[in-house]
Design an enzyme around this catalytic site. Structure first.
Site, PDB file in Angstrom:
ATOM      1  N   ASP A 235      -5.022   3.548   8.631  1.00 27.29           N
ATOM      2  CA  ASP A 235      -5.004   2.498   8.183  1.00 27.29           C
ATOM      3  C   ASP A 235      -6.300   1.354   8.596  1.00 27.29           C
ATOM      4  O   ASP A 235      -6.672   2.066   8.970  1.00 27.29           O
ATOM      5  CB  ASP A 235      -3.768   1.426   9.417  1.00 27.29           C
ATOM      6  CG  ASP A 235      -3.223   0.166   8.778  1.00 27.29           C
ATOM      7  OD1 ASP A 235      -3.937  -0.903   8.576  1.00 27.29           O
ATOM      8  OD2 ASP A 235      -2.188   0.275   8.762  1.00 27.29           O
ATOM      9  N   ILE A 236      -6.235   1.044   7.215  1.00 26.80           N
ATOM     10  CA  ILE A 236      -8.244   0.708   7.106  1.00 26.80           C
ATOM     11  C   ILE A 236      -8.195  -0.628   8.501  1.00 26.80           C
ATOM     12  O   ILE A 236      -8.914  -2.032   8.590  1.00 26.80           O
ATOM     13  CB  ILE A 236      -8.089  -0.234   6.264  1.00 26.80           C
ATOM     14  CG1 ILE A 236      -6.959  -1.985   5.172  1.00 26.80           C
ATOM     15  CG2 ILE A 236      -7.977   0.882   4.889  1.00 26.80           C
ATOM     16  CD1 ILE A 236      -7.784  -1.498   3.912  1.00 26.80           C
TER      17      ILE A 236
ATOM     18  N   PHE B  54      -1.996   5.115  -6.640  1.00 23.52           N
ATOM     19  CA  PHE B  54      -2.052   4.859  -8.305  1.00 23.52           C
ATOM     20  C   PHE B  54      -3.264   4.987  -8.792  1.00 23.52           C
ATOM     21  O   PHE B  54      -4.092   6.437  -9.083  1.00 23.52           O
ATOM     22  CB  PHE B  54      -1.441   3.875  -9.353  1.00 23.52           C
ATOM     23  CG  PHE B  54      -1.354   3.779 -10.152  1.00 23.52           C
ATOM     24  CD1 PHE B  54      -0.451   5.116 -10.989  1.00 23.52           C
ATOM     25  CD2 PHE B  54      -1.079   3.285 -11.459  1.00 23.52           C
ATOM     26  CE1 PHE B  54      -0.925   5.059 -12.425  1.00 23.52           C
ATOM     27  CE2 PHE B  54      -1.087   2.605 -11.896  1.00 23.52           C
ATOM     28  CZ  PHE B  54      -0.626   3.572 -13.079  1.00 23.52           C
TER      29      PHE B  54
ATOM     30  N   ASP C 176      -6.317   5.974   3.549  1.00 25.69           N
ATOM     31  CA  ASP C 176      -4.655   6.177   3.432  1.00 25.69           C
ATOM     32  C   ASP C 176      -3.215   6.381   4.079  1.00 25.69           C
ATOM     33  O   ASP C 176      -3.302   6.887   5.084  1.00 25.69           O
ATOM     34  CB  ASP C 176      -4.084   6.881   1.684  1.00 25.69           C
ATOM     35  CG  ASP C 176      -3.394   5.835   0.570  1.00 25.69           C
ATOM     36  OD1 ASP C 176      -2.640   5.063   1.290  1.00 25.69           O
ATOM     37  OD2 ASP C 176      -3.579   5.440  -0.395  1.00 25.69           O
TER      38      ASP C 176
ATOM     39  N   TYR D 189      -1.897 -13.683  -3.179  1.00 27.03           N
ATOM     40  CA  TYR D 189      -2.966 -11.864  -3.463  1.00 27.03           C
ATOM     41  C   TYR D 189      -3.765 -12.420  -4.273  1.00 27.03           C
ATOM     42  O   TYR D 189      -4.636 -11.764  -4.019  1.00 27.03           O
ATOM     43  CB  TYR D 189      -1.377 -11.023  -4.461  1.00 27.03           C
ATOM     44  CG  TYR D 189      -2.425  -9.787  -5.424  1.00 27.03           C
ATOM     45  CD1 TYR D 189      -2.487  -8.754  -5.093  1.00 27.03           C
ATOM     46  CD2 TYR D 189      -2.586 -10.011  -6.456  1.00 27.03           C
ATOM     47  CE1 TYR D 189      -2.788  -7.765  -5.639  1.00 27.03           C
ATOM     48  CE2 TYR D 189      -2.902  -9.352  -7.396  1.00 27.03           C
ATOM     49  CZ  TYR D 189      -3.438  -7.557  -6.497  1.00 27.03           C
ATOM     50  OH  TYR D 189      -4.043  -6.838  -7.162  1.00 27.03           O
TER      51      TYR D 189
HETATM   52  N1  LIG Z   1      -2.341  -1.017 -11.037  1.00 25.29           N
HETATM   53  C1  LIG Z   1      -2.544  -2.562 -11.528  1.00 25.29           C
HETATM   54  O1  LIG Z   1      -2.061  -2.907 -12.233  1.00 25.29           O
HETATM   55  C2  LIG Z   1      -3.559  -3.429 -10.239  1.00 25.29           C
HETATM   56  C3  LIG Z   1      -4.224  -4.022 -11.475  1.00 25.29           C
HETATM   57  C4  LIG Z   1      -4.917  -5.561 -10.466  1.00 25.29           C
HETATM   58  C5  LIG Z   1      -5.577  -4.846  -9.131  1.00 25.29           C
HETATM   59  N2  LIG Z   1      -5.022  -4.067  -8.894  1.00 25.29           N
HETATM   60  C6  LIG Z   1      -5.336  -3.272  -7.243  1.00 25.29           C
HETATM   61  O2  LIG Z   1      -6.331  -1.850  -8.081  1.00 25.29           O
HETATM   62  C7  LIG Z   1      -6.096  -0.817  -6.410  1.00 25.29           C
HETATM   63  C8  LIG Z   1      -5.636   0.633  -6.350  1.00 25.29           C
HETATM   64  O3  LIG Z   1      -4.208  -0.251  -7.006  1.00 25.29           O
HETATM   65  P1  LIG Z   1      -2.830   1.147  -7.606  1.00 25.29           P
HETATM   66  O4  LIG Z   1      -1.876   0.615  -8.714  1.00 25.29           O
HETATM   67  O5  LIG Z   1      -3.195   2.120  -7.577  1.00 25.29           O
HETATM   68  O6  LIG Z   1      -2.388   0.403  -5.933  1.00 25.29           O
HETATM   69  P2  LIG Z   1      -1.227   1.296  -5.001  1.00 25.29           P
HETATM   70  O7  LIG Z   1      -0.222   1.095  -3.751  1.00 25.29           O
HETATM   71  O8  LIG Z   1      -0.617   2.954  -5.848  1.00 25.29           O
HETATM   72  O9  LIG Z   1      -2.139   2.329  -4.300  1.00 25.29           O
HETATM   73  C9  LIG Z   1      -2.759   0.973  -2.799  1.00 25.29           C
HETATM   74  C10 LIG Z   1      -2.806   2.028  -1.901  1.00 25.29           C
HETATM   75  O10 LIG Z   1      -3.699   1.584  -0.621  1.00 25.29           O
HETATM   76  C11 LIG Z   1      -2.955   2.229   0.483  1.00 25.29           C
HETATM   77  N3  LIG Z   1      -2.330   1.091   1.205  1.00 25.29           N
HETATM   78  C12 LIG Z   1      -2.073   0.169   1.217  1.00 25.29           C
HETATM   79  N4  LIG Z   1      -2.069  -0.443   2.771  1.00 25.29           N
HETATM   80  C13 LIG Z   1      -2.776  -0.103   3.597  1.00 25.29           C
HETATM   81  C14 LIG Z   1      -3.308   0.097   4.478  1.00 25.29           C
HETATM   82  N5  LIG Z   1      -3.253  -0.928   5.561  1.00 25.29           N
HETATM   83  N6  LIG Z   1      -4.222   1.798   4.674  1.00 25.29           N
HETATM   84  C15 LIG Z   1      -4.694   1.963   4.151  1.00 25.29           C
HETATM   85  N7  LIG Z   1      -4.456   2.436   3.322  1.00 25.29           N
HETATM   86  C16 LIG Z   1      -3.057   1.120   2.584  1.00 25.29           C
HETATM   87  C17 LIG Z   1      -1.140   2.852   0.094  1.00 25.29           C
HETATM   88  O11 LIG Z   1      -1.141   3.549   0.426  1.00 25.29           O
HETATM   89  C18 LIG Z   1      -1.456   2.979  -1.724  1.00 25.29           C
HETATM   90  O12 LIG Z   1      -1.683   4.092  -2.111  1.00 25.29           O
HETATM   91  C19 LIG Z   1      -5.645  -2.167  -5.900  1.00 25.29           C
HETATM   92  O13 LIG Z   1      -6.472  -3.038  -4.994  1.00 25.29           O
HETATM   93  C20 LIG Z   1      -4.707  -3.108  -6.024  1.00 25.29           C
HETATM   94  O14 LIG Z   1      -4.485  -4.665  -5.644  1.00 25.29           O
HETATM   95  C21 LIG Z   1      -4.211  -2.856  -9.466  1.00 25.29           C
END
Ligand SMILES: NC(=O)c1ccc[n+]([C@@H]2O[C@H](COP(=O)([O-])OP(=O)(O)OC[C@H]3O[C@@H](n4cnc5c(N)ncnc54)[C@H](O)[C@@H]3O)[C@@H](O)[C@H]2O)c1
Length: 328
Positions: free
Chosen positions: A67-68, A21, A42, A155
């Protein structure tokens, strides 16, 4: 911000979780500043090709579906990079449902990223942290100096570990970094069909299906919403700035109750549905969020552009267009 002397131009930038996102908006934002290359890693557990459709064909973008946790792949990506945005993570509920997986993604891989960043002399790393590190904060609006001892979630613990890990690498090895504590991020490309969709999406589902929207608790829980493009801009500002070794709240500094949010979502979508209040079952025990974003404004020039009403309109338009296309 002087874009002529920004760090992005001519640089190779790695975005972990860049198909997600927030990451997909960040990639779009970075492309406006002439990078040499954007590398996205990703595993598409939540991210998608759809999120990247506006830029995946761009020759400056290299998407690696991986995968990371794959150390060899991670080393390959980091060895050729100048800068890193570390965004890949599991959601708060996913960490609670499977702490072991949460540990691998959020803790172990983050450690590997710090180690490889040191080894390959990454010039700066921007870490996606979260307001979750505070738990129920001591002060409202919450400044960055509030302590994290009330956090009760895996988390939040993992995000705090990440912040402290990068801090220690700055002081031991000189790795420059910034941690951004996002509050409640929303906007088009929010997950609409995964296991852990957000409340706004659940309410849009209710409006689409013409069924009463559910509110967990009495609706008095508050959040501080921030539009996804403003979060992407904050990431770019963090990279470009000369600031290092700091954490920043990224929120709008406006507190909105779930009840008021639902009223707004219903009004924007011309719905007269009445909510049903049910007992709260959430993993996140925090009933109040309000950021003090003055530090990010002062040191990063962060200035959120999209207010909640505008943002919900954009989200709603996108949602109904998407779900209509899917049902055809
Ligand atoms: N959306 C929110 O409100 C929010 C709030 C606070 C913090 N965050 C942080 O912001 C960052 C981005 O969040 P987002 O909302 O875009 O979430 P999201 O889930 O859309 O994005 C995270 C991405 O990481 C990828 N991913 C997960 N595990 C993985 C792995 N092992 N290897 C490779 N890729 C992997 C997922 O496929 C996903 O595309 C994250 O670190 C999240 O914790 C988000």
């Amino acid at each position: 911000m002087n874009l002529d002397k920004n760090r992005i131009s001519g640089s190779v930038i790695l975005v972990t979780g860049g198909a997600g996102f927030i990451g997909s908006y960040l990639a779009e934002e970075l492309l406006k500043h002439s990078p040499a290359k954007i590398v996205i890693i990703d595993n598409l557990i939540r991210g998608s090709l759809e999120n990247m459709k506006g830029f995946i064909q761009n020759p400056l973008v290299e998407f690696i579906e991986g995968d990371i946790n794959d150390e060899i792949l991670l080393e390959k990506c980091i060895s050729g990079s100048d800068y890193i945005f570390h965004m890949a993570a599991l959601r708060i509920n996913a960490c609670a449902a499977n702490p072991s997986e949460g540990f691998d993604v959020m803790v172990k891989s983050t450690f590997k990223i710090a180690e490889l960043s040191r080894k390959y002399k990454i010039k700066k790393l921007i870490y996606s942290s979260s307001a979750s590190v505070y738990g129920y904060a001591q002060n409202f609006p919450t400044p960055e100096s509030d302590n994290p001892y009330d956090n009760q979630t895996f988390y939040g613990a993992a995000k705090l570990f990440g912040e402290q890990l990068f801090r220690s690498y700055k002081h031991m090895f000189g790795l420059d970094y910034i941690a951004l504590r996002y509050f409640n991020v929303y906007g088009p490309r929010m997950d609409t069909d995964g296991k852990y969709t957000e409340v706004m999406i659940k309410w849009l589902d209710s409006i689409r299906d013409d069924i009463p929207p559910l509110v967990y608790g009495d609706g008095s829980t508050t959040m501080d919403f921030v539009y996804v493009k403003d979060v992407a801009a904050a990431n770019v500002a963090a990279l470009i700035s000369d600031v290092s070794d700091e954490s920043f709240n990224i929120g709008n500094s406006i507190e909105t109750s779930l009840k008021d949010l639902l009223d707004l979502v219903l009004k924007i979508n011309h719905s007269s549905l009445k909510p049903v209040f049910i007992e709260s079952n959430t993993v996140n025990p925090v009933s109040r969020r309000l950021s003090d974003n003055s530090k990010a404004k002062k040191l990063l020039g962060f200035s959120p552009k999209v207010n909640l009403e505008e943002g919900i309109k954009k989200l709603s338009e996108w949602y109904f267009k998407k779900t209509k296309t899917l049902s055809q």
